[in-house]
Design an enzyme around this catalytic site. Structure first.
Site, PDB file in Angstrom:
ATOM      1  N   ASN A   9     -12.171   0.962  13.448  1.00  0.00           N
ATOM      2  CA  ASN A   9     -13.691   1.215  14.110  1.00  0.00           C
ATOM      3  C   ASN A   9     -13.077   0.217  15.200  1.00  0.00           C
ATOM      4  O   ASN A   9     -13.466  -1.375  14.855  1.00  0.00           O
ATOM      5  CB  ASN A   9     -14.242   1.209  12.836  1.00  0.00           C
ATOM      6  CG  ASN A   9     -15.824   1.532  14.436  1.00  0.00           C
ATOM      7  OD1 ASN A   9     -15.469   1.051  15.236  1.00  0.00           O
ATOM      8  ND2 ASN A   9     -16.917   1.869  13.397  1.00  0.00           N
ATOM      9  N   GLY A  11     -14.722   0.067  17.455  1.00  0.00           N
ATOM     10  CA  GLY A  11     -15.824  -0.592  18.251  1.00  0.00           C
ATOM     11  C   GLY A  11     -16.679  -2.164  17.714  1.00  0.00           C
ATOM     12  O   GLY A  11     -16.647  -2.867  17.315  1.00  0.00           O
ATOM     13  N   GLU A  36     -11.924   5.261   1.188  1.00  0.00           N
ATOM     14  CA  GLU A  36     -13.662   4.798   1.193  1.00  0.00           C
ATOM     15  C   GLU A  36     -14.815   5.455  -0.674  1.00  0.00           C
ATOM     16  O   GLU A  36     -14.234   6.657  -0.214  1.00  0.00           O
ATOM     17  CB  GLU A  36     -14.944   5.390   2.432  1.00  0.00           C
ATOM     18  CG  GLU A  36     -15.340   4.517   2.167  1.00  0.00           C
ATOM     19  CD  GLU A  36     -16.572   4.583   3.677  1.00  0.00           C
ATOM     20  OE1 GLU A  36     -17.124   4.891   3.816  1.00  0.00           O
ATOM     21  OE2 GLU A  36     -16.156   4.058   4.977  1.00  0.00           O
ATOM     22  N   ASP A  65     -18.188  -2.751   5.226  1.00  0.00           N
ATOM     23  CA  ASP A  65     -18.890  -1.689   5.504  1.00  0.00           C
ATOM     24  C   ASP A  65     -20.368  -1.023   5.436  1.00  0.00           C
ATOM     25  O   ASP A  65     -20.857  -2.126   5.127  1.00  0.00           O
ATOM     26  CB  ASP A  65     -18.663  -0.697   4.192  1.00  0.00           C
ATOM     27  CG  ASP A  65     -18.482   0.944   4.474  1.00  0.00           C
ATOM     28  OD1 ASP A  65     -17.413   0.781   4.357  1.00  0.00           O
ATOM     29  OD2 ASP A  65     -20.145   1.201   3.441  1.00  0.00           O
ATOM     30  N   LYS A 165     -26.064  -7.820  20.882  1.00  0.00           N
ATOM     31  CA  LYS A 165     -25.917  -6.783  19.958  1.00  0.00           C
ATOM     32  C   LYS A 165     -25.838  -7.808  18.948  1.00  0.00           C
ATOM     33  O   LYS A 165     -26.490  -7.923  17.848  1.00  0.00           O
ATOM     34  CB  LYS A 165     -24.819  -5.803  20.080  1.00  0.00           C
ATOM     35  CG  LYS A 165     -25.054  -4.908  18.594  1.00  0.00           C
ATOM     36  CD  LYS A 165     -23.926  -3.762  18.558  1.00  0.00           C
ATOM     37  CE  LYS A 165     -24.040  -3.021  17.205  1.00  0.00           C
ATOM     38  NZ  LYS A 165     -23.384  -1.972  16.946  1.00  0.00           N
ATOM     39  N   HIS A 170     -27.402  -6.138  12.219  1.00  0.00           N
ATOM     40  CA  HIS A 170     -26.910  -6.074  10.588  1.00  0.00           C
ATOM     41  C   HIS A 170     -25.291  -6.983  11.197  1.00  0.00           C
ATOM     42  O   HIS A 170     -24.950  -8.059   9.473  1.00  0.00           O
ATOM     43  CB  HIS A 170     -26.750  -5.097   9.935  1.00  0.00           C
ATOM     44  CG  HIS A 170     -25.835  -4.138  11.510  1.00  0.00           C
ATOM     45  ND1 HIS A 170     -25.984  -4.427  12.181  1.00  0.00           N
ATOM     46  CD2 HIS A 170     -24.421  -2.889  10.974  1.00  0.00           C
ATOM     47  CE1 HIS A 170     -25.472  -3.407  12.991  1.00  0.00           C
ATOM     48  NE2 HIS A 170     -24.277  -2.321  11.702  1.00  0.00           N
ATOM     49  N   ARG A 171     -24.429  -6.915  11.784  1.00  0.00           N
ATOM     50  CA  ARG A 171     -23.012  -7.464  11.873  1.00  0.00           C
ATOM     51  C   ARG A 171     -22.710  -8.661  12.387  1.00  0.00           C
ATOM     52  O   ARG A 171     -22.349  -9.666  11.796  1.00  0.00           O
ATOM     53  CB  ARG A 171     -22.155  -6.252  12.241  1.00  0.00           C
ATOM     54  CG  ARG A 171     -20.487  -6.766  12.521  1.00  0.00           C
ATOM     55  CD  ARG A 171     -19.762  -5.991  12.456  1.00  0.00           C
ATOM     56  NE  ARG A 171     -20.233  -4.394  11.977  1.00  0.00           N
ATOM     57  CZ  ARG A 171     -20.584  -3.318  12.946  1.00  0.00           C
ATOM     58  NH1 ARG A 171     -21.204  -3.236  14.036  1.00  0.00           N
ATOM     59  NH2 ARG A 171     -21.511  -2.095  11.727  1.00  0.00           N
TER      60      ARG A 171
HETATM   61  P1  IMP Z   1     -18.278   2.351   8.521  1.00  0.00           P
HETATM   62  O1  IMP Z   1     -18.681   3.204   6.965  1.00  0.00           O
HETATM   63  O2  IMP Z   1     -18.785   0.809   7.989  1.00  0.00           O
HETATM   64  O3  IMP Z   1     -17.073   2.502   9.081  1.00  0.00           O
HETATM   65  O4  IMP Z   1     -19.537   2.719   9.181  1.00  0.00           O
HETATM   66  C1  IMP Z   1     -20.754   3.928   8.391  1.00  0.00           C
HETATM   67  C2  IMP Z   1     -20.847   4.596   9.901  1.00  0.00           C
HETATM   68  O5  IMP Z   1     -22.339   4.514  10.370  1.00  0.00           O
HETATM   69  C3  IMP Z   1     -20.261   4.314  11.156  1.00  0.00           C
HETATM   70  O6  IMP Z   1     -19.496   5.776  11.498  1.00  0.00           O
HETATM   71  C4  IMP Z   1     -20.977   4.479  12.616  1.00  0.00           C
HETATM   72  O7  IMP Z   1     -21.074   5.405  12.481  1.00  0.00           O
HETATM   73  C5  IMP Z   1     -22.717   4.410  11.252  1.00  0.00           C
HETATM   74  N1  IMP Z   1     -22.430   2.376  12.491  1.00  0.00           N
HETATM   75  C6  IMP Z   1     -22.611   1.142  11.082  1.00  0.00           C
HETATM   76  N2  IMP Z   1     -22.274   0.082  12.321  1.00  0.00           N
HETATM   77  C7  IMP Z   1     -23.023   0.700  13.382  1.00  0.00           C
HETATM   78  C8  IMP Z   1     -23.336   0.015  13.888  1.00  0.00           C
HETATM   79  O8  IMP Z   1     -23.861  -1.197  14.442  1.00  0.00           O
HETATM   80  N3  IMP Z   1     -24.376   0.892  15.370  1.00  0.00           N
HETATM   81  C9  IMP Z   1     -24.071   2.031  15.239  1.00  0.00           C
HETATM   82  N4  IMP Z   1     -23.209   2.527  14.419  1.00  0.00           N
HETATM   83  C10 IMP Z   1     -22.863   2.145  12.615  1.00  0.00           C
END
Ligand code: IMP
Length: 186
Positions: A9, A11, A36, A65, A165, A170-171
């Protein structure tokens, strides 16, 4: 010690690089696709992905995650956020919430970091907020255009700069805990 963040990802990679840089920590990003596992628990998902990443790369790694938990949908999509984003997306979530007055939601991030043979260390962060009635902004990724954090002066994540942000997300929170731990480990 140089850490590798394993993610596909962009972003996320951008946010993580940006925040760690402010602490003087440079990282490598590696975009290998990890398995996953299906689980209701972000910690377990992160832990398993981290073990897998360490097994492949054989050097200090971390993974993250995250999930969006919406109160009136009993925590949906939670750990299934990535699948839900790919299938019904932002529009689908807004549709599910069309008649809902309770817009409360939170994002949770869980980082798992492994630097040696020991089990991964875990760091979590939560960001409380609301789901907006319409998408706003074009920065960030995923559900950013519909999430308004409590500490964000009414802006959605997608209307914020990466720095803004990271300051409330959270991150950002889980990353700052990782940084504290890394300092302690030195
Ligand atoms: P992952 O499994 O951690 O990659 O994230 C799960 C999904 O949650 C991602 O595909 C995003 O759509 C959403 N997500 C996770 N973190 C964020 C964030 O900081 N902003 C917006 N969407 C998020």
């Amino acid at each position: 010690m140089r850490l590798t963040f394993v993610t596909t990802n962009r972003g996320k990679a951008n946010e993580v690089r940006n925040l760690l840089k402010t602490f003087g920590i440079e990282i490598d990003v590696c975009a290998i696709k990890l398995t996953e596992i299906q689980s209701d628990n972000l910690e377990e998902i992160a832990m398993r992905s981290c073990e897998e990443a360490y097994g492949v790369l054989k050097k200090p790694v971390f993974v993250e995650d995250a999930g969006l938990f919406i109160e009136c949908l009993n925590g949906f999509p939670g750990p299934y956020s990535s699948y839900v984003y790919r299938t019904i997306g932002v529009t689908g979530i807004l549709k599910l919430m069309e008649e809902k007055e309770n817009r409360a939601a939170f994002f949770k991030s869980c980082i798992a970091c492994k630097i040696s043979g020991e089990p991964p260390s875990l760091f979590s962060g939560v960001c409380i907020g609301k789901i907006s009635h319409e998408p706003k902004g074009s920065s960030g990724f995923g559900f950013d255009p519909i999430f308004v954090p409590e500490e964000g002066y009414g802006k959605t994540f997608a209307e914020m700069t990466t720095e803004e942000k990271n300051a409330v997300s959270h991150r950002g929170k889980s990353l700052r805990l990782l940084v504290e731990w890394l300092r302690f480990m030195r």
